[in-house]
Design a protein around this motif. Structure first.
Motif, PDB file in Angstrom:
ATOM      1  N   ARG A  15       0.846  -1.187   0.000  1.00  0.00           N
ATOM      2  CA  ARG A  15       0.000   0.000   0.000  1.00  0.00           C
ATOM      3  C   ARG A  15       0.877   1.230   0.000  1.00  0.00           C
ATOM      4  NH1 ARG A  15      -4.792  -1.540   3.878  1.00  0.00           N
ATOM      5  NH2 ARG A  15      -5.716   0.013   2.556  1.00  0.00           N
ATOM      6  N   GLY A  39       0.782  11.071   6.670  1.00  0.00           N
ATOM      7  CA  GLY A  39      -0.128  10.921   7.801  1.00  0.00           C
ATOM      8  C   GLY A  39      -1.071  12.086   7.961  1.00  0.00           C
ATOM      9  N   THR A  40      -1.248  12.858   6.912  1.00  0.00           N
ATOM     10  CA  THR A  40      -2.186  13.977   6.964  1.00  0.00           C
ATOM     11  C   THR A  40      -3.327  13.707   5.982  1.00  0.00           C
ATOM     12  OG1 THR A  40      -0.760  15.088   5.387  1.00  0.00           O
ATOM     13  CG2 THR A  40      -0.529  15.726   7.691  1.00  0.00           C
ATOM     14  N   PRO A  41      -4.442  14.430   6.114  1.00  0.00           N
ATOM     15  CA  PRO A  41      -5.601  14.125   5.272  1.00  0.00           C
ATOM     16  C   PRO A  41      -5.338  14.271   3.767  1.00  0.00           C
ATOM     17  CG  PRO A  41      -6.282  15.452   7.138  1.00  0.00           C
ATOM     18  CD  PRO A  41      -4.793  15.403   7.171  1.00  0.00           C
ATOM     19  N   ASP A  67      -2.931  13.016   2.066  1.00  0.00           N
ATOM     20  CA  ASP A  67      -2.155  11.905   1.515  1.00  0.00           C
ATOM     21  C   ASP A  67      -2.911  11.220   0.378  1.00  0.00           C
ATOM     22  OD1 ASP A  67      -0.398  12.510   3.444  1.00  0.00           O
ATOM     23  OD2 ASP A  67      -0.617  10.653   4.603  1.00  0.00           O
ATOM     24  N   HIS A  74      -3.615   7.719  -1.467  1.00  0.00           N
ATOM     25  CA  HIS A  74      -3.522   6.283  -1.164  1.00  0.00           C
ATOM     26  C   HIS A  74      -3.689   5.454  -2.426  1.00  0.00           C
ATOM     27  CE1 HIS A  74      -3.971   6.808   3.274  1.00  0.00           C
ATOM     28  NE2 HIS A  74      -4.451   7.960   2.853  1.00  0.00           N
ATOM     29  N   GLN A  98       2.549  -3.999   8.214  1.00  0.00           N
ATOM     30  CA  GLN A  98       1.373  -3.960   9.084  1.00  0.00           C
ATOM     31  C   GLN A  98       1.234  -5.273   9.852  1.00  0.00           C
ATOM     32  OE1 GLN A  98      -1.871  -2.276   6.820  1.00  0.00           O
ATOM     33  NE2 GLN A  98      -3.316  -3.357   8.092  1.00  0.00           N
ATOM     34  N   ARG A 120     -12.028   5.092  -0.576  1.00  0.00           N
ATOM     35  CA  ARG A 120     -11.897   6.220   0.331  1.00  0.00           C
ATOM     36  C   ARG A 120     -12.237   7.549  -0.329  1.00  0.00           C
ATOM     37  NH1 ARG A 120      -7.253   5.576   3.020  1.00  0.00           N
ATOM     38  NH2 ARG A 120      -7.623   7.615   3.900  1.00  0.00           N
ATOM     39  N   LEU A 124     -14.407  10.954   7.035  1.00  0.00           N
ATOM     40  CA  LEU A 124     -13.065  11.036   6.457  1.00  0.00           C
ATOM     41  C   LEU A 124     -12.077  11.708   7.406  1.00  0.00           C
ATOM     42  CD1 LEU A 124     -13.794  11.822   2.706  1.00  0.00           C
ATOM     43  CD2 LEU A 124     -12.634   9.821   3.626  1.00  0.00           C
ATOM     44  N   TYR A 153      -7.930  11.057  11.596  1.00  0.00           N
ATOM     45  CA  TYR A 153      -6.989  12.096  12.017  1.00  0.00           C
ATOM     46  C   TYR A 153      -7.434  12.791  13.296  1.00  0.00           C
ATOM     47  CZ  TYR A 153      -5.725  11.152   7.248  1.00  0.00           C
ATOM     48  OH  TYR A 153      -5.371  10.504   6.099  1.00  0.00           O
TER      49      TYR A 153
END
Lengths: 266, 445
Positions: free
Chosen positions: A147, A158-160, A162, A164, A184, B387, B424, B428
């Motif tokens: 992933r 690690g922030t919104p 990112d 994926h 993981q 997502r 969403l 966080y």
């Protein structure tokens, strides 16, 4: 039977060397079974070390295999009627065959030190700022997929924002890339054969790898550590793109991830 | 010395014979693959519904039983219509011709090999069958190691799709199945098949649809066989041995297949279209919108917290079952087919008594042990159906078929997008943040 077995053992070095020679012939039947195409900046050093060690062990392999054959041939039971003699051993010989391999290993250890430091210790710095280069993305191994989590516009993982993706690694060509890797679940090994990168991913360990691609194209990502029943399907795709293509792709990936309408006229 | 030499030669001879025998045995062992009969469904369907609680099937009400020759008949009809795993067939005259391609099915079916042009065949068995089973029953050799279990296609229900809208479930479009194959389902054992060629993916999609249709037709045939008696007009389902193949039997079966196929192909015979989702308002993920979503999460109108939990880690209600499991417990998922969410409403089931049904009738025939379905932990950042904001929007508005996750049609656009933004943002958000919304306000409507 007699000397049949010694001749059979002679086949080991002969066939062994033959396989290597066949594999090394360019365009031969084994052409694609030798080292995969090297598209990395540092790969030549790795390949050079590999070939050096191969030649070294190759010579030792031929000599020892031939000696094995020779002793079996010479001391065949059907042709030797003398009783067995007891021999205590040779102190001098033992010292020689301990010191030579030890010295060789020490030499290899020193000889490869630079390559190791470049690959694992000298974390790249950003030439413009002089700071450590932030990782482009985080790769997480998971039974049974890779992933990808790109840092996005803020360059922080690690922030919104990112991005994926699964099994799909895009990188720009001619640019040093830093990747943070983690797992993981169990041990995996992140292997980019064409990039001459292979790093075990250990649970609980945060690791970084870095490399620079010098050729665009699509290559393999594989797992090189048996990680479970689906190990074989842990394959991904490495796409090396020109810088413009990469920026364009990244923009489209961000747009796709932030999609807030479906089949609707804007 | 002579004796020793003889023994040695004998050893070599025995070894070569052993090698020969083993290789002969290995080649002889490759029986042609066959579709497994849906015995588990027969067991479940033989139970009559409880009059007082129609969604429950009473264990003591087993009065109609399927006889062996009827099972054989069903297998024969299915083989006639759909062929075998090595030689699939598309049933004619049911409107499938434009939807499924015979050449794609043939590439995906059969044993794993490459043809003369070096094109791979047997893709389904290479990539899918070890979890989903040759029959598509979700009972492949690796299935029992997985949580969640692999999907059993035969129920004809799929979770992640963009075709559902307005509170009704539809069959997925090919595009939906393609998304699942390319992305995998994060958080489960379903991997991404992105490295495969696009043609390979399309072949597997056709084959999965083929298996799903076949499985659903099999269920209809079992239902029909349970409903008819010997004096009925369809002897094909009653006794194969003395039944003459009559034209109306063929028409009867064809109609049964058509009723399944029409759900897949839609009115224009090319498959269901994905729904339309109007563009979200510009400020959909503003802090104010997140706040709206956060409030709704803990209120009766959306009621997310009752399953997903006070802190959204999926620890709300953990004793629910998906439709595939309900059947294994002797319950009837079809009674809640249209209104998602009611499937969950089986609170008064004693699990022990229902497990009795599984142990008695299903464990012996290889059905996987029933497990409760856990609500998703929304803080992991793993969203199984994707997502993208539209994926979350679709899950909230249309629900997830086959599971207790209901579609919510009562929310306004702004409220839904607020929930999307809140969900969403959950990965966080610190889970220790005290909840400002009223807790334990469980007004169910």
């Amino acid at each position: 039977m007699g000397r049949f077995w010694s001749l059979l053992f002679l086949l080991v070095p002969i066939l062994g060397v033959a396989v290597y020679v066949f594999a090394a012939i360019p365009g031969g039947i084994f052409a694609n079974h030798w080292l995969p195409e090297d598209i990395s900046q540092h790969g030549a050093v790795v390949d050079k070390l590999f070939m050096f060690i191969l030649y070294l062990t190759g010579v030792v392999f031929i000599v020892t295999s031939f000696l094995l054959f020779w002793f079996m041939w010479k001391y065949d039971t059907d042709r030797n009627t003398e009783p067995v003699k007891y021999l205590h051993g040779s102190h001098t010989l033992e010292i020689i065959w301990s010191i030579i391999p030890a010295a060789t290993l020490l030499f290899i250890a020193i000889f490869q030190m630079d390559a190791w430091a470049d690959a694992r210790m000298k974390y790249p710095t950003d030439k413009a700022t002089g700071f450590k280069k932030p990782p482009l993305l985080l790769v997480t191994g998971r039974q049974f997929e890779w992933r990808m989590q790109y840092a996005g516009e803020d360059k922080i993982i690690g922030t919104p924002d990112d991005v994926h993706l699964v099994n799909d690694l895009h990188i720009p060509v001619n640019e040093e890339i830093v990747i943070r890797i983690q797992t993981q679940d169990v041990l995996h090994s992140f292997f980019l054969p064409n990039m001459r990168i292979k790093q075990d991913v250990v649970p609980g360990m945060k690791q970084h790898i870095w490399f620079e691609a010098k050729k665009t194209g699509t290559y393999d990502i594989v797992c090189a550590e048996l990680c479970g029943w689906g190990h074989y399907k842990m394959r991904g795709r490495l796409i090396v793109q020109s810088e413009d293509d990469f920026r364009e792709w990244m923009a489209s990936a961000i747009a796709e991830q932030n999609k807030t309408s479906l089949n609707a006229n804007e | 010395m002579k004796q020793f030499h003889n023994n040695r030669h004998q050893g070599v001879r025995i070894a070569s014979i052993a090698v020969l025998v083993c290789s002969v045995l290995l080649t002889a062992c490759s029986d042609p693959a066959y579709f497994q009969f849906n015995e588990a469904y027969v067991q479940a369907a033989q139970l009559k519904p409880d009059v007082a609680k129609p969604q429950m099937r009473k264990l003591e009400n087993r009065d109609v039983l399927l006889i062996e020759s009827q099972k054989e008949n069903i297998s024969t009809i299915l083989e006639g219509a759909f062929g075998t795993p090595d030689n699939p067939r598309i049933p004619g005259g049911v409107g499938l011709g434009d939807f499924l391609s015979m050449s794609k099915l043939q590439q995906a079916a059969g044993p794993v090999e490459r043809d003369e042009a070096h094109i791979p065949r047997g893709l389904y068995r290479q990539h899918c069958a070890h979890c989903h089973g040759v029959t598509g029953d979700g009972q492949g050799p690796t299935a029992s190691f997985l949580n969640p279990y692999p999907r059993d296609y035969r129920l004809g229900q799929f979770k992640f799709k963009m075709t559902d809208a307005g509170g009704t479930f539809k069959k997925p479009s090919k595009e939906d199945l393609k998304t699942t194959l390319l992305q995998g389902i994060s958080g489960t054992a379903m991997p991404s098949f992105r490295v495969l060629a696009g043609t390979d993916i399309n072949q597997m999609i056709d084959y999965v649809i083929y298996l799903a249709i076949r499985g659903e037709v099999e269920r209809s045939l079992i239902n029909a066989a349970l409903e008819i008696t010997t004096s009925d007009e369809h002897p094909l389902l009653v006794d194969f041995n003395n039944g003459v193949k009559k034209a109306d039997d063929l028409a009867f079966v064809r109609e049964m297949i058509s009723s399944v196929v029409i759900q897949w192909v839609g009115p224009d015979k090319t498959g269901n279209a994905q729904r339309t989702i109007a563009k979200a308002p510009d400020n959909w993920n503003s802090p104010a919108s997140v706040k709206i979503g956060r409030t709704l999460f803990f209120q009766g109108k959306a009621n997310c917290f009752s399953c997903h939990g006070q802190t959204a880690i999926g620890d709300g209600q953990k004793n629910l079952y998906d439709n595939w499991t309900l059947e294994l417990l002797g319950l009837d998922p079809s009674s809640s087919d249209t209104s998602a969410g009611d499937a969950a409403d089986v609170e008064d089931i004693s699990l022990a008594s229902q497990l009795y049904f599984y142990n008695e009738h299903l464990a012996g025939i290889g059905a996987l042990k029933p497990r409760a379905i856990s609500p998703r932990n929304l803080r992991l950042g793993n969203f199984r159906g994707g997502r993208r904001p539209i994926d979350i929007y679709q899950r909230i508005t249309s629900g997830i078929q086959g599971t207790p996750m209901p579609g919510n049609t009562k929310l306004t656009e702004a409220e839904t997008w607020g929930l999307v933004a809140y969900v969403l943002s959950l990965p966080y958000e610190a889970s220790s943040r005290p909840q400002s919304a009223p807790t334990f306000q469980r007004d169910r409507n």
